[in-house]
Design an enzyme around this catalytic site. Structure first.
Site, PDB file in Angstrom:
ATOM      1  N   ASN A   1      -1.633   0.056   3.148  1.00 10.43           N
ATOM      2  CA  ASN A   1      -2.902   0.236   2.440  1.00 10.43           C
ATOM      3  C   ASN A   1      -2.876  -0.514   1.113  1.00 10.43           C
ATOM      4  OD1 ASN A   1      -5.391   1.165   1.576  1.00 10.43           O
ATOM      5  ND2 ASN A   1      -4.911   3.340   1.805  1.00 10.43           N
TER       6      ASN A   1
ATOM      7  N   THR B   1       1.857   5.268   5.005  1.00  9.66           N
ATOM      8  CA  THR B   1       0.619   4.502   4.787  1.00  9.66           C
ATOM      9  C   THR B   1       0.587   3.878   3.394  1.00  9.66           C
ATOM     10  OG1 THR B   1      -0.719   6.387   4.011  1.00  9.66           O
ATOM     11  CG2 THR B   1      -0.640   6.025   6.379  1.00  9.66           C
TER      12      THR B   1
ATOM     13  N   CYS C   1     -10.809   3.542  -3.236  1.00 13.24           N
ATOM     14  CA  CYS C   1     -10.765   2.250  -2.527  1.00 13.24           C
ATOM     15  C   CYS C   1     -12.110   1.545  -2.495  1.00 13.24           C
ATOM     16  CB  CYS C   1     -10.293   2.452  -1.094  1.00 13.24           C
ATOM     17  SG  CYS C   1      -8.723   3.284  -0.993  1.00 13.24           S
TER      18      CYS C   1
ATOM     19  N   HIS D   1     -12.656  -0.604   5.819  1.00 13.32           N
ATOM     20  CA  HIS D   1     -11.606  -0.191   4.888  1.00 13.32           C
ATOM     21  C   HIS D   1     -10.406   0.238   5.730  1.00 13.32           C
ATOM     22  CE1 HIS D   1      -9.161   1.755   2.038  1.00 13.32           C
ATOM     23  NE2 HIS D   1      -9.390   2.966   2.521  1.00 13.32           N
TER      24      HIS D   1
ATOM     25  N   GLU E   1      -7.503   1.668  -8.361  1.00 12.70           N
ATOM     26  CA  GLU E   1      -7.276   3.093  -8.596  1.00 12.70           C
ATOM     27  C   GLU E   1      -5.836   3.312  -9.049  1.00 12.70           C
ATOM     28  OE1 GLU E   1      -6.687   5.599  -4.859  1.00 12.70           O
ATOM     29  OE2 GLU E   1      -8.054   4.036  -4.192  1.00 12.70           O
TER      30      GLU E   1
ATOM     31  N   SER F   1     -12.211   7.341  -1.280  1.00 10.96           N
ATOM     32  CA  SER F   1     -12.143   8.804  -1.295  1.00 10.96           C
ATOM     33  C   SER F   1     -12.829   9.368  -2.515  1.00 10.96           C
ATOM     34  CB  SER F   1     -10.682   9.253  -1.264  1.00 10.96           C
ATOM     35  OG  SER F   1     -10.160   9.078   0.023  1.00 10.96           O
TER      36      SER F   1
ATOM     37  N   LYS G   1     -10.379   4.065  15.198  1.00 11.76           N
ATOM     38  CA  LYS G   1     -11.099   5.327  15.458  1.00 11.76           C
ATOM     39  C   LYS G   1     -12.538   5.220  14.936  1.00 11.76           C
ATOM     40  CE  LYS G   1      -7.104   8.462  15.044  1.00 11.76           C
ATOM     41  NZ  LYS G   1      -7.088   9.268  16.260  1.00 11.76           N
TER      42      LYS G   1
HETATM   43  P1  HMG Z   1       0.418  13.027  10.184  1.00 10.60           P
HETATM   44  O1  HMG Z   1      -0.369  14.267  10.168  1.00 10.60           O
HETATM   45  O2  HMG Z   1       1.858  13.128   9.847  1.00 10.60           O
HETATM   46  O3  HMG Z   1       0.308  12.294  11.550  1.00 10.60           O
HETATM   47  O4  HMG Z   1      -0.229  11.992   9.180  1.00 10.60           O
HETATM   48  P2  HMG Z   1      -0.210  12.843  12.975  1.00 10.60           P
HETATM   49  O5  HMG Z   1       0.662  13.951  13.433  1.00 10.60           O
HETATM   50  O6  HMG Z   1      -1.685  13.057  12.934  1.00 10.60           O
HETATM   51  O7  HMG Z   1       0.087  11.535  13.833  1.00 10.60           O
HETATM   52  C1  HMG Z   1      -0.616  10.365  13.587  1.00 10.60           C
HETATM   53  C2  HMG Z   1      -0.989   9.751  14.924  1.00 10.60           C
HETATM   54  O8  HMG Z   1       0.231   9.359  15.573  1.00 10.60           O
HETATM   55  C3  HMG Z   1      -1.663  10.740  15.886  1.00 10.60           C
HETATM   56  O9  HMG Z   1      -2.621   9.987  16.607  1.00 10.60           O
HETATM   57  C4  HMG Z   1      -0.537  11.170  16.799  1.00 10.60           C
HETATM   58  O10 HMG Z   1      -0.982  11.610  18.074  1.00 10.60           O
HETATM   59  C5  HMG Z   1       0.242   9.877  16.886  1.00 10.60           C
HETATM   60  P3  HMG Z   1      -4.103  10.599  16.839  1.00 10.60           P
HETATM   61  O11 HMG Z   1      -3.954  11.845  17.561  1.00 10.60           O
HETATM   62  O12 HMG Z   1      -4.684  10.808  15.447  1.00 10.60           O
HETATM   63  O13 HMG Z   1      -4.814   9.498  17.575  1.00 10.60           O
HETATM   64  N1  HMG Z   1       1.651  10.038  17.276  1.00 10.60           N
HETATM   65  C6  HMG Z   1       2.295   9.203  18.117  1.00 10.60           C
HETATM   66  N2  HMG Z   1       1.876   8.097  18.758  1.00 10.60           N
HETATM   67  C7  HMG Z   1       2.795   7.437  19.536  1.00 10.60           C
HETATM   68  N3  HMG Z   1       4.091   7.837  19.661  1.00 10.60           N
HETATM   69  C8  HMG Z   1       4.541   8.945  19.031  1.00 10.60           C
HETATM   70  C9  HMG Z   1       3.622   9.670  18.204  1.00 10.60           C
HETATM   71  N4  HMG Z   1       3.729  10.778  17.433  1.00 10.60           N
HETATM   72  C10 HMG Z   1       2.512  10.983  16.866  1.00 10.60           C
HETATM   73  N5  HMG Z   1       5.802   9.325  19.170  1.00 10.60           N
HETATM   74  C11 HMG Z   1      -2.209  11.050   8.179  1.00 10.60           C
HETATM   75  C12 HMG Z   1      -1.365  11.185   9.444  1.00 10.60           C
HETATM   76  C13 HMG Z   1      -3.211   9.936   8.374  1.00 10.60           C
HETATM   77  C14 HMG Z   1      -2.937  12.376   7.934  1.00 10.60           C
HETATM   78  C15 HMG Z   1      -1.263  10.733   6.979  1.00 10.60           C
HETATM   79  O14 HMG Z   1      -0.595   9.524   7.181  1.00 10.60           O
HETATM   80  C16 HMG Z   1      -1.991  10.677   5.646  1.00 10.60           C
HETATM   81  O15 HMG Z   1      -2.260  11.694   5.014  1.00 10.60           O
HETATM   82  N6  HMG Z   1      -2.312   9.427   5.159  1.00 10.60           N
HETATM   83  C17 HMG Z   1      -2.984   9.233   3.877  1.00 10.60           C
HETATM   84  C18 HMG Z   1      -4.468   9.572   3.950  1.00 10.60           C
HETATM   85  C19 HMG Z   1      -5.272   8.524   4.678  1.00 10.60           C
HETATM   86  O16 HMG Z   1      -4.845   7.410   4.860  1.00 10.60           O
HETATM   87  N7  HMG Z   1      -6.512   8.895   5.058  1.00 10.60           N
HETATM   88  C20 HMG Z   1      -7.412   7.978   5.719  1.00 10.60           C
HETATM   89  C21 HMG Z   1      -8.891   8.251   5.428  1.00 10.60           C
HETATM   90  S1  HMG Z   1      -9.208   8.397   3.655  1.00 10.60           S
HETATM   91  C22 HMG Z   1      -9.190   6.747   3.098  1.00 10.60           C
HETATM   92  O17 HMG Z   1      -9.231   5.836   3.861  1.00 10.60           O
HETATM   93  C23 HMG Z   1      -9.115   6.564   1.621  1.00 10.60           C
HETATM   94  C24 HMG Z   1      -7.765   6.079   1.099  1.00 10.60           C
HETATM   95  O18 HMG Z   1      -7.561   4.733   1.461  1.00 10.60           O
HETATM   96  C25 HMG Z   1      -7.676   6.219  -0.424  1.00 10.60           C
HETATM   97  C26 HMG Z   1      -8.863   5.866  -1.279  1.00 10.60           C
HETATM   98  O19 HMG Z   1     -10.000   5.707  -0.912  1.00 10.60           O
HETATM   99  O20 HMG Z   1      -8.633   5.864  -2.463  1.00 10.60           O
HETATM  100  C27 HMG Z   1      -6.598   6.887   1.669  1.00 10.60           C
END
Ligand code: HMG
Length: 391
Positions: free
Chosen positions: A278, A153, A112, A234, A80, A311, A243
């Site tokens: 990733n 990521t 992906c 993935h 991609e 995605s 999760k």
């Molecule tokens: P965010 O919103 O900044 O993070 O981004 P958050 O506030 O949700 O925190 C993440 C986790 O850290 C949470 O855990 C917090 O509690 C924890 P959860 O509640 O979810 O279990 N946390 C802590 N833990 C320990 N000590 C601390 C602390 N503070 C917080 N001090 C998000 C997270 C994944 C949304 C962001 O990184 C993002 O947008 N990433 C890109 C999108 C992505 O990877 N999506 C995954 C599914 S889609 C997919 O897999 C397709 C993809 O690969 C692309 C494709 O297919 O082409 C992305």
């Protein structure tokens, strides 16, 4: 009975990385958010003379070193982060790898999921062409905006897989659970280098795709979780897979997975992603390499569950049986050597590389030489990418 699947599999990742502790300090967040919350410790950073083509060719080189190139009549490139709107990355790789002209090559896209799309396309082709092999390349550079939630990521890497009948590594089973849906969870318009993402929504869609794909797979095959020796997912970040696994177990009627169960069922598949980030189209297969390289137990004859997600979105749940002596055909030592000998970047070096971009003026540009695999991009001239082999 004729089996078909992965005959050889090789992984490559750039030789530079940023530690997420460095990023956390710069962004003013507790590094445990990245290390524990996302389950990520490092992200691979490609130097300016490395792109998806050079990474994919570097992943393929060990396979080509022990394969007669004239056997390869299908070359599929899943990505991609394509480098051209018209010319397939497969054709650049075809040139670098010196493959024969009798070959069908093209690029495959669905975020992906592209690596799995390529693998599943190659399987019926291989059954129809039993004396021939398909070479599947899946290579990506994951980029999000600086200082965005997606930034920790990011990552980069490539997978090369030889596909044919009577494979040495893994026979792919015929049943697949499929989930296709038109959603905007993550996308990259043609005018952007960085992905746009609705992060939390993307996580929900990933889980929805997994649940539906699993239900179909279960209905088609009659198999349950107990029939799987290991699970590979993935891997946008390793916590996502954890999760997903908990949710899958609940869907399949297993209420409580102990930490030991989790570690046993999927722990080994997460090692590489945790320190590369990733790798988009390559990430499921990077997870498979991580499992095969790091599992001390011989899994010959055992079934591995595979969940691919892209995605946009496309999900697929399928499985494969590891073959007798598969361990003799792995590139585990090369993978270890690559991952153990990378160079750490400072935050400023990371940002400088990030901001560099590719020249678009149509002039002649020569790129400085950094540590790369056995192929590099030496420059751009008249809008043409110029590659070279280093060996
Ligand atoms: P965010 O919103 O900044 O993070 O981004 P958050 O506030 O949700 O925190 C993440 C986790 O850290 C949470 O855990 C917090 O509690 C924890 P959860 O509640 O979810 O279990 N946390 C802590 N833990 C320990 N000590 C601390 C602390 N503070 C917080 N001090 C998000 C997270 C994944 C949304 C962001 O990184 C993002 O947008 N990433 C890109 C999108 C992505 O990877 N999506 C995954 C599914 S889609 C997919 O897999 C397709 C993809 O690969 C692309 C494709 O297919 O082409 C992305």
């Amino acid at each position: 009975m004729t089996t078909v699947g992965i005959d050889l599999i090789s992984f490559y990742t750039p030789q530079y990385f940023l530690d997420l502790k460095t990023l956390a300090e710069k962004r003013g967040v507790d590094f445990n958010k990245f290390y524990t919350g996302l389950g990520q410790e490092k992200m691979a950073i490609p130097p300016p003379d490395e792109d998806i083509v050079t990474m994919a060719a570097s992943a393929a080189r060990p396979i080509l070193d022990q394969t007669d190139p004239s056997e390869i009549e299908l070359l599929l490139f899943g990505t991609e982060s394509g480098v051209d709107q018209s010319k397939a990355a497969a054709m650049f790789a075809h040139g670098l790898l010196k493959l024969p002209t009798r070959c069908r090559g093209f690029e495959v896209k669905e975020a992906c999921y592209a690596g799995t799309a390529a693998l599943q396309l190659a399987i019926p082709w291989a059954l129809r062409n039993p004396g021939k092999k398909a070479l599947i390349l899946a290579s990506d550079i994951a980029r999000y905006d600086l200082n965005s939630p997606g930034e920790p990521t990011q990552g980069a890497g490539a997978i090369a897989m030889l596909v044919g009948v009577n494979p040495r590594i893994m026979a792919i089973e015929p049943e697949s659970g499929l989930y296709a849906s038109d959603v905007m969870d993550f996308w990259r318009p043609n005018y952007r280098d960085e992905a746009v993402v609705d992060g939390k929504y993307s996580m929900r869609v990933y889980i929805a795709a997994l649940e539906e794909a699993w239900r179909q797979y279960h209905a088609l095959s009659g198999r349950g979780l107990a029939d799987m020796a290991r699970f590979c997912y993935h891997l946008p970040f390793t916590k996502m897979a954890e999760k997903a696994h908990v949710r899958l177990a609940k869907t399949a009627g297993v209420a409580n997975l102990s930490p030991e169960d989790m570690e046993h069922q999927m722990g080994e598949s997460l090692h590489y992603n945790r320190i590369t980030g990733n790798t988009y189209a390559a990430s499921l297969y990077e997870g498979l390499c991580s499992l095969l390289d790091n599992c001390t137990k011989d899994l010959a004859g055992k079934r591995v569950a595979l969940f691919s997600y892209g995605s946009g979105c496309m999900g697929e749940f399928f499985s494969g049986i590891l073959q007798a002596d598969y361990r003799k055909h792995l590139y585990s030592a090369a993978h270890k050597n690559l991952l153990d000998n990378r160079t750490e970047l400072t935050y400023q070096q990371y940002e400088d590389v990030f901001q560099l971009g590719c020249p678009t003026d149509g002039g002649d540009h020569t790129f400085a030489q950094y540590r790369t695999g056995v192929y590099r991009m030496k420059g751009i001239s008249q809008h043409k990418r110029l590659y070279e082999a280093l060996t």
